[in-house]
Enzyme design. Structure first.
Site, PDB file in Angstrom:
ATOM      1  N   SER A 113       6.312  75.497   4.956  1.00 15.19           N
ATOM      2  CA  SER A 113       5.214  74.542   5.142  1.00 15.19           C
ATOM      3  C   SER A 113       4.568  74.648   6.521  1.00 15.19           C
ATOM      4  O   SER A 113       5.257  74.601   7.548  1.00 15.19           O
ATOM      5  CB  SER A 113       5.773  73.123   4.947  1.00 15.19           C
ATOM      6  OG  SER A 113       4.961  72.186   5.606  1.00 15.19           O
ATOM      7  N   GLY A 114       3.254  74.756   6.528  1.00 18.30           N
ATOM      8  CA  GLY A 114       2.523  74.803   7.796  1.00 18.30           C
ATOM      9  C   GLY A 114       2.693  73.505   8.566  1.00 18.30           C
ATOM     10  O   GLY A 114       2.928  73.501   9.783  1.00 18.30           O
ATOM     11  N   LEU A 115       2.598  72.384   7.828  1.00 14.92           N
ATOM     12  CA  LEU A 115       2.771  71.081   8.474  1.00 14.92           C
ATOM     13  C   LEU A 115       4.137  71.011   9.155  1.00 14.92           C
ATOM     14  O   LEU A 115       4.255  70.613  10.315  1.00 14.92           O
ATOM     15  CB  LEU A 115       2.650  69.959   7.414  1.00 14.92           C
ATOM     16  CG  LEU A 115       3.103  68.572   7.864  1.00 14.92           C
ATOM     17  CD1 LEU A 115       2.185  68.029   8.943  1.00 14.92           C
ATOM     18  CD2 LEU A 115       3.168  67.602   6.678  1.00 14.92           C
ATOM     19  N   ASP A 135      -0.770  70.030  12.862  1.00 14.42           N
ATOM     20  CA  ASP A 135      -1.060  70.949  11.754  1.00 14.42           C
ATOM     21  C   ASP A 135      -2.537  71.344  11.814  1.00 14.42           C
ATOM     22  O   ASP A 135      -3.297  71.149  10.868  1.00 14.42           O
ATOM     23  CB  ASP A 135      -0.700  70.235  10.433  1.00 14.42           C
ATOM     24  CG  ASP A 135      -0.728  71.176   9.239  1.00 14.42           C
ATOM     25  OD1 ASP A 135      -0.785  72.405   9.461  1.00 14.42           O
ATOM     26  OD2 ASP A 135      -0.704  70.675   8.100  1.00 14.42           O
ATOM     27  N   ASP A 178       2.918  78.957   3.486  1.00 13.32           N
ATOM     28  CA  ASP A 178       1.690  78.181   3.562  1.00 13.32           C
ATOM     29  C   ASP A 178       0.864  78.826   4.676  1.00 13.32           C
ATOM     30  O   ASP A 178       1.066  78.566   5.854  1.00 13.32           O
ATOM     31  CB  ASP A 178       2.059  76.730   3.896  1.00 13.32           C
ATOM     32  CG  ASP A 178       0.856  75.886   4.252  1.00 13.32           C
ATOM     33  OD1 ASP A 178      -0.284  76.365   4.079  1.00 13.32           O
ATOM     34  OD2 ASP A 178       1.069  74.741   4.697  1.00 13.32           O
ATOM     35  N   ASP A 215      -2.214  78.505   5.523  1.00  9.50           N
ATOM     36  CA  ASP A 215      -3.421  77.762   5.922  1.00  9.50           C
ATOM     37  C   ASP A 215      -4.675  78.464   5.381  1.00  9.50           C
ATOM     38  O   ASP A 215      -4.761  78.700   4.184  1.00  9.50           O
ATOM     39  CB  ASP A 215      -3.469  77.583   7.438  1.00  9.50           C
ATOM     40  CG  ASP A 215      -2.377  76.638   7.931  1.00  9.50           C
ATOM     41  OD1 ASP A 215      -1.830  75.899   7.094  1.00  9.50           O
ATOM     42  OD2 ASP A 215      -2.057  76.660   9.124  1.00  9.50           O
ATOM     43  N   GLU A 252      -5.744  78.223   1.699  1.00  5.36           N
ATOM     44  CA  GLU A 252      -6.553  77.087   1.248  1.00  5.36           C
ATOM     45  C   GLU A 252      -8.014  77.292   1.623  1.00  5.36           C
ATOM     46  O   GLU A 252      -8.315  77.909   2.656  1.00  5.36           O
ATOM     47  CB  GLU A 252      -6.001  75.779   1.848  1.00  5.36           C
ATOM     48  CG  GLU A 252      -6.027  75.714   3.358  1.00  5.36           C
ATOM     49  CD  GLU A 252      -5.088  74.652   3.925  1.00  5.36           C
ATOM     50  OE1 GLU A 252      -3.873  74.705   3.631  1.00  5.36           O
ATOM     51  OE2 GLU A 252      -5.566  73.772   4.668  1.00  5.36           O
ATOM     52  N   LYS A 305      -7.911  74.616  10.643  1.00 12.31           N
ATOM     53  CA  LYS A 305      -7.874  73.563   9.617  1.00 12.31           C
ATOM     54  C   LYS A 305      -7.219  72.296  10.169  1.00 12.31           C
ATOM     55  O   LYS A 305      -6.672  72.281  11.288  1.00 12.31           O
ATOM     56  CB  LYS A 305      -7.130  74.060   8.365  1.00 12.31           C
ATOM     57  CG  LYS A 305      -5.787  74.721   8.563  1.00 12.31           C
ATOM     58  CD  LYS A 305      -4.653  73.808   9.000  1.00 12.31           C
ATOM     59  CE  LYS A 305      -4.316  72.696   8.066  1.00 12.31           C
ATOM     60  NZ  LYS A 305      -3.259  73.060   7.106  1.00 12.31           N
ATOM     61  N   ASN A 327      -4.622  69.038   8.605  1.00 14.57           N
ATOM     62  CA  ASN A 327      -3.804  68.687   7.444  1.00 14.57           C
ATOM     63  C   ASN A 327      -4.639  67.882   6.442  1.00 14.57           C
ATOM     64  O   ASN A 327      -5.433  67.016   6.814  1.00 14.57           O
ATOM     65  CB  ASN A 327      -2.579  67.878   7.897  1.00 14.57           C
ATOM     66  CG  ASN A 327      -1.652  67.591   6.734  1.00 14.57           C
ATOM     67  OD1 ASN A 327      -1.843  66.616   6.007  1.00 14.57           O
ATOM     68  ND2 ASN A 327      -0.693  68.463   6.529  1.00 14.57           N
ATOM     69  N   SER A 328      -4.434  68.142   5.163  1.00 11.04           N
ATOM     70  CA  SER A 328      -5.256  67.550   4.095  1.00 11.04           C
ATOM     71  C   SER A 328      -5.148  66.032   4.039  1.00 11.04           C
ATOM     72  O   SER A 328      -6.030  65.374   3.482  1.00 11.04           O
ATOM     73  CB  SER A 328      -4.838  68.133   2.746  1.00 11.04           C
ATOM     74  OG  SER A 328      -4.940  69.527   2.788  1.00 11.04           O
ATOM     75  N   ARG A 343      -5.436  77.978  -2.924  1.00  8.48           N
ATOM     76  CA  ARG A 343      -5.314  76.511  -2.910  1.00  8.48           C
ATOM     77  C   ARG A 343      -6.701  75.884  -2.841  1.00  8.48           C
ATOM     78  O   ARG A 343      -7.503  76.223  -1.965  1.00  8.48           O
ATOM     79  CB  ARG A 343      -4.471  76.099  -1.721  1.00  8.48           C
ATOM     80  CG  ARG A 343      -4.554  74.636  -1.343  1.00  8.48           C
ATOM     81  CD  ARG A 343      -3.439  74.307  -0.392  1.00  8.48           C
ATOM     82  NE  ARG A 343      -3.704  73.130   0.409  1.00  8.48           N
ATOM     83  CZ  ARG A 343      -2.863  72.643   1.304  1.00  8.48           C
ATOM     84  NH1 ARG A 343      -1.713  73.273   1.541  1.00  8.48           N
ATOM     85  NH2 ARG A 343      -3.172  71.572   1.982  1.00  8.48           N
ATOM     86  N   HIS A 362      -4.689  70.630  -5.063  1.00  4.91           N
ATOM     87  CA  HIS A 362      -4.118  69.608  -4.188  1.00  4.91           C
ATOM     88  C   HIS A 362      -4.879  68.296  -4.322  1.00  4.91           C
ATOM     89  O   HIS A 362      -6.084  68.286  -4.623  1.00  4.91           O
ATOM     90  CB  HIS A 362      -4.163  70.086  -2.730  1.00  4.91           C
ATOM     91  CG  HIS A 362      -3.126  69.448  -1.872  1.00  4.91           C
ATOM     92  ND1 HIS A 362      -2.051  68.760  -2.366  1.00  4.91           N
ATOM     93  CD2 HIS A 362      -2.990  69.397  -0.515  1.00  4.91           C
ATOM     94  CE1 HIS A 362      -1.303  68.316  -1.388  1.00  4.91           C
ATOM     95  NE2 HIS A 362      -1.851  68.683  -0.236  1.00  4.91           N
TER      96      HIS A 362
HETATM   97  C1  SPV Z   1       2.049  71.833   4.081  1.00  2.00           C
HETATM   98  O1  SPV Z   1       3.174  71.556   3.698  1.00  2.00           O
HETATM   99  O2  SPV Z   1       1.803  72.202   5.225  1.00  2.00           O
HETATM  100  C2  SPV Z   1       0.925  71.699   3.169  1.00  2.00           C
HETATM  101  C3  SPV Z   1       0.947  70.693   2.163  1.00  2.00           C
HETATM  102  O3  SPV Z   1      -0.025  72.412   3.351  1.00  2.00           O
HETATM  103  S1  SPV Z   1       0.093  69.349   2.757  1.00  2.00           S
HETATM  104  O4  SPV Z   1       0.740  68.880   3.933  1.00  2.00           O
HETATM  105  O5  SPV Z   1       0.106  68.408   1.677  1.00  2.00           O
HETATM  106  O6  SPV Z   1      -1.258  69.774   3.076  1.00  2.00           O
HETATM  107 MG    MG Z   2      -0.148  73.199   5.161  1.00  2.00          MG
END
Ligand code: SPV
Ligand code: MG
Length: 535
Positions: free
Chosen positions: A42-44, A54, A81, A83, A110, A116, A118-119, A155, A186
């Site tokens: 996971s990027g986050l 993130d 992930d 990004d 994504e 980017k 975080n979503s 994504r 997502h």
């Molecule tokens: C991550 O886990 O970094 C994701 C999922 O990209 S989210 O945090 O939902 O964007």
């Molecule tokens: Mg991410």
């Protein structure tokens, strides 16, 4: 099976599969051990574990290093992930190349802009990537991959950004056309309705991946029923670690003690297990001769060394300075070079002057009235296995220990065949006679000690014992029991090691001999110092 093939199967088999988040190698390993078929890098969570946002604050090579370690630590596939691919199509090409080199099975990108966010942070304000541009990025990645099973997951952020189902489907079609292996759809809603609508409209034209971080209340069965291919639990390892670490830090800060914490945290043995420490120990047995050396060494260094006059007024003979370093330190260094760490020094005269780190000491306080056998008797007290016994007043080359190791008897000694030099010395010399004298042509023959002492007739002398003895563990036990027995007799205190050898021979034990030709000196008088420069 290759990790890439495993990930491809996860995406394409008919069942619902699950990836769990990991943010470093340790968490990836724990995920793998729990039974998960794959890891979501996971990027986050990777950036959070670096205390970064993130927002592509961590460089892509920093991320690459983390996933490389994760890959090293696991056999299950890792889906990174990635990004936005950290740039344009060209950055994506380089990313795919590097991920393949590091054993990462696939990457998810994504359709947002670099850098980017975080979503779940103001998702509806985030600009989406141009469809054409993002499709080119997917295509560039697919054209770059060397392994046909490497997966690129596209994504779609259209639902997050508020563009709706129609835009999401349009994008999914374009990304499929560009070569994507799966679609991650997502959503930041707490209900899965928009996701389920997408899945229905999409009709599995490519496998679908979902991330129920916000709509986590939805029963897993709903996704199975909807024929979702893969669920990603995207941040739960990091979030559980945060709570656990916060509790620990607060608790210990308050208690000023770790006593009541111990039972609630992983024991150290679990840390070592996760690090595969045992495997290293086994490998050391196999490959690292350093560790194979289980010998103990006893250095007999109790004597005063009166013959050296002034030099030993303030210190024992074993500490006299040889080219800037005490004799005892030189002897110890030689044994260290053979990986022997268990060293005991038997001290006597001016014992307080001998204090070298990591050495065991046994004291012979009766050094004025005793000889080496008495010191040996004391020195052997705690020894159980193989042992090397060395005088503390000899200087020898490494070669001497090498040839001693070549002997495999229970009792083994090194004899100097160039004994003539010692002939006219006024002190006690340990002359030996052996079954064979040193002759190059009889190199292969086994040599045994027949007698040792200073009264051997010249024609029978084979050499001089240099003051080093090696005992096998059997030999150690035999010497210990004989010394126990002899210690009851009068004269034990003044017994020489030569007498012990003759005692062993009289009891039919074989003392194996290795010949050296020089390579040592005995520091007994001022004259001996003239030879030191060669050491
Ligand atoms: C991550 O886990 O970094 C994701 C999922 O990209 S989210 O945090 O939902 O964007
Ligand atoms: Mg991410």
């Amino acid at each position: 099976m290759k990790k890439t093939t495993k990930l491809k199967n996860i995406l394409n088999n008919k069942e619902l599969n699950f990836l769990m988040e990991a943010h470093n190698a340790l968490s990836a390993k724990i995920v793998s051990e729990s039974g998960f078929e794959g890891v979501w890098a996971s990027g986050l969570c990777m950036s959070a574990s670096m205390a970064l946002r993130d927002n592509n604050e961590a460089s892509w090579t920093q991320i690459l290093e983390v996933v490389e370690l994760m890959s090293d630590a696991t056999d299950i596939p890792i889906l990174l992930d990635g990004d936005t691919g950290y740039g344009n199509f060209n950055n994506m090409r380089r990313l795919v190349k590097k991920l393949e080199q590091r054993g990462v099975a696939g990457v998810c990108i994504e359709d947002k802009l670099f850098p980017k966010t975080n979503s779940f942070i103001k998702g509806d304000c985030q600009p989406l990537a141009d469809i054409e541009e993002f499709s080119g990025k997917i295509k560039a990645g697919k054209d770059t991959q060397q392994d046909s099973d490497f997966c690129i997951v596209a994504r779609i952020e259209a639902l997050i950004a508020g563009w709706g189902l129609r835009e999401a489907i349009k994008r999914a079609m374009a990304y499929k056309e560009a070569g994507a292996d799966a679609i991650l759809i997502h959503s930041d809603k707490t209900q899965p309705n928009d996701i389920l609508e997408f899945i229905k409209a999409w009709d599995n034209q490519l496998p679908v991946v979902v991330v129920p971080t916000k709509y986590y209340r939805t029963p897993t069965e709903v996704f199975r029923h909807a024929k979702v291919s893969l669920i990603i639990w995207a941040n739960h390892m990091l979030r559980s670690a945060i709570v656990s670490m916060q509790n620990t830090a607060r608790f210990v800060y308050k208690e000023k003690s770790v006593l009541n914490l111990e039972e609630n945290i992983a024991p150290l043995i679990e840390v070592f297990r996760l690090q595969c420490s045992e495997e290293l120990q086994e490998a050391e047995e196999r490959y690292f001769s350093y560790n194979k050396n289980k010998n103990s060494v006893i250095i007999l260094a109790a004597s005063h060394g009166k013959e050296l006059g002034q030099l030993t007024h303030e210190q024992p003979k074993t500490l006299i300075n040889i080219n800037g370093k005490p004799l005892l330190n030189r002897i110890i260094s030689t044994f260290y070079e053979f990986g022997i760490k268990d060293l005991t020094v038997v001290r006597g005269y001016k014992k307080e002057k001998i204090s070298i780190h990591n050495i065991k000491y046994i004291d012979n306080d009766d050094y004025e009235n005793t000889r080496e056998v008495f010191s040996l008797f004391k020195g052997l007290t705690n020894i159980v296995g193989d042992a090397i016994i060395s005088y503390g007043d000899i200087l020898f080359k490494k070669y001497v220990i090498n040839i001693l190791f070549e002997l495999d008897g229970d009792f083994n000694i090194v004899v100097d065949s160039s004994w003539q030099e010692s002939l006219n010395k006024q002190r006690y010399i340990n002359f030996v006679s052996c079954n064979v004298k040193y002759r190059k042509e009889e190199f292969e023959q086994k040599v045994f000690l027949q007698h040792i002492g200073n009264t051997i007739t010249e024609s029978d002398i084979s050499g001089e014992w240099i003051g080093i003895l090696k005992l096998s563990s059997v030999g150690t036990n035999i010497v210990k029991s004989i010394l126990n027995e002899l210690s009851q007799r009068d004269g034990f205190k003044s017994m020489r090691i030569s007498e012990l050898f003759n005692e062993l021979i009289s009891r039919n034990y074989k003392i194996h001999v290795a010949y050296t030709h020089g390579a040592w000196i005995d520091i007994d008088d001022i004259d001996d110092f003239s030879k030191i420069s060669s050491f």
